[in-house]
Scaffold this active site. Structure first.
Site, PDB file in Angstrom:
ATOM      1  N   TYR A 101      -4.564   5.068 -10.152  1.00 61.83           N
ATOM      2  CA  TYR A 101      -4.078   5.361  -8.803  1.00 61.83           C
ATOM      3  C   TYR A 101      -4.695   4.339  -7.856  1.00 61.83           C
ATOM      4  O   TYR A 101      -5.912   4.097  -7.898  1.00 61.83           O
ATOM      5  CB  TYR A 101      -4.496   6.779  -8.365  1.00 61.83           C
ATOM      6  N   GLU A 189       0.885   3.119  -1.397  1.00 59.75           N
ATOM      7  CA  GLU A 189       0.322   3.719  -2.600  1.00 59.75           C
ATOM      8  C   GLU A 189       1.027   3.217  -3.856  1.00 59.75           C
ATOM      9  O   GLU A 189       2.245   3.057  -3.858  1.00 59.75           O
ATOM     10  CB  GLU A 189       0.528   5.232  -2.463  1.00 59.75           C
TER      11      GLU A 189
END
Ligand code: GDP
Ligand code: MN
Length: 379
Positions: A101, A189
């Site tokens: 992530y 993201e």
């Protein structure tokens, strides 16, 4: 404003982040042609502005163009969290060994953009954040210096990447940071940033939220707004120049001024209620704008009472009262109202409301208590 995955990844790509070279299809046939051009296995991905598409069945692998067509047929038209899939992205399938992530967010307390990363990326990242927050590493970026190499390398090392991946990771982290700053984003993201079998890194998913207040500087981004996917009442609010944010509570709030709106929400909470929305009708709102605001508030079925809190400065209380009465007449709401009007022309405004048998409150504390009681059916 949220961008679609394919849009976010294209922007990341322009900033040097490696992304799959996919294309968007609106029909199953088109999906097959794209898969044909790509050659080899592909992934067919629903383009809707919500997360968790994978778990909802909106991300499917296909080995052949025929299979891509079939998967696209299944995904197009699918309902994911209330949104209908109208487009699919066809990407060459990645060879996933590990899922990282990587995100950039604004940390308001630190007044910095913060890079967050976790070696435990992928579809369970919310779970990781809730149960094992230590698995998420954070680095604050100095706005004057930008993302520094040592910060990215430190992160790569904390993620347990191999030394040979430090440079590629640095390029990705820097690219993502620059994409964030360059687009006036609120969030950028990559989840997952995958480590492929050959050790290379690839941004398989992309998410970007750009700050509406910065859009005037980015006409190219502004035109990417997907009205199909936006809550129709948020669209309506924006077009009427109202700042409206829907929340989960049961007391609809109509207020002029952002600060007063926040104070109103706080005091509703203080007296045991819960606001259904943030709504700032702005300065100088006329009757029509008030009517639109009311219609938007009442479109939320959870609203059990409406609290109107107006400080008349440029906005005149009698104008607001007229707007309210007009709107109430049109919408015929079946929820109770509590109204507080103070400032310019307050006597006239209150008199208008009294004539129509609507209770008005003098202080904000009184108004909030009345609204909380009204929402519980106790008024
Ligand atoms: P999200 O569920 O909306 O976040 O959609 P993602 O694009 O992140 O996809 C969800 C999951 O599907 C990823 O975490 C991967 O595990 C898997 N996935 C996505 N793209 C590929 C791919 O190209 N190859 C493989 N093997 N898995 C993929
Ligand atoms: Mn994802």
């Amino acid at each position: 404003m949220k961008l679609h995955e394919y849009q976010a990844k294209r922007i990341f790509g322009q900033y040097g982040v490696p992304v799959p070279e996919g294309e968007v299809a609106t029909t199953p046939e088109e999906a097959r042609e794209i898969a044909q051009r790509i050659g080899g296995p592909v992934v067919v991905k629903a383009q809707v502005l919500v997360g968790g598409r994978g778990k909802a069945g909106g991300v499917k692998l296909a080995k052949t163009p025929e299979e891509a067509e079939e998967k696209a047929r299944q995904i197009l038209g699918m309902d994911i969290k209330g949104l209908t899939v109208k487009k699919v992205l066809i990407d060459p399938a990645a060879d996933i060994q590990d899922e990282i992530y990587l995100g950039m967010i604004i940390d308001r307390a630190r007044q910095r953009v913060v890079m967050m990363a976790s070696a435990e990326g992928g579809v369970e990242i919310e779970e990781v954040a809730a149960t094992n927050p230590d698995a998420i590493k954070k680095v604050a970026v100095d706005p004057f210096l930008g993302m520094k190499g040592y910060q990215a390398i430190g992160m790569a090392s904390a993620l347990g990447l191999d030394k040979s991946q430090f440079r590629p990771f640095t390029k990705i982290a820097t690219g993502l940071y620059n994409a964030f700053i360059g687009s006036d984003a609120e969030l950028a993201e990559i989840n997952p940033l995958v480590v492929q079998g050959d050790g290379s890194l690839l941004a398989v998913d992309g998410k970007m939220v750009v700050d509406d207040n910065g859009l005037f500087r980015h006409p190219d981004l502004a035109e990417k707004r997907d009205l199909d996917e936006e809550d129709p009442y948020e669209t309506k609010a924006r077009e009427a120049d109202l700042s409206y944010i829907k929340l989960d509570g049961e007391i609809g709030c109509m207020v002029n001024g952002a600060g007063l709106a926040m104070a109103t929400m706080d005091i509703v909470k203080f007296y045991g209620g819960s606001p259904a929305n943030f709504l700032d009708i702005g300065g100088g709102a006329d009757a029509e704008k008030v009517a639109t605001a009311l219609e938007i508030i009442l479109s939320d079925p959870h609203v059990k009472a409406v609290l109107v809190n107006i400080f008349g400065g440029i906005t005149r209380c009698d104008e607001v009262a007229k707007g309210l009465l007009k709107a109430i007449d049109e919408v015929k709401p079946d929820v109770p109202f509590v109204i507080r009007l103070v400032g310019t022309n307050e006597e006239e405004g209150r008199a208008l409301m009294a004539e129509a048998n609507f209770p008005t409150a003098r202080t904000l504390a009184e108004a909030a208590q009345m609204a909380v009681a009204a929402a519980k059916g106790e008024l």
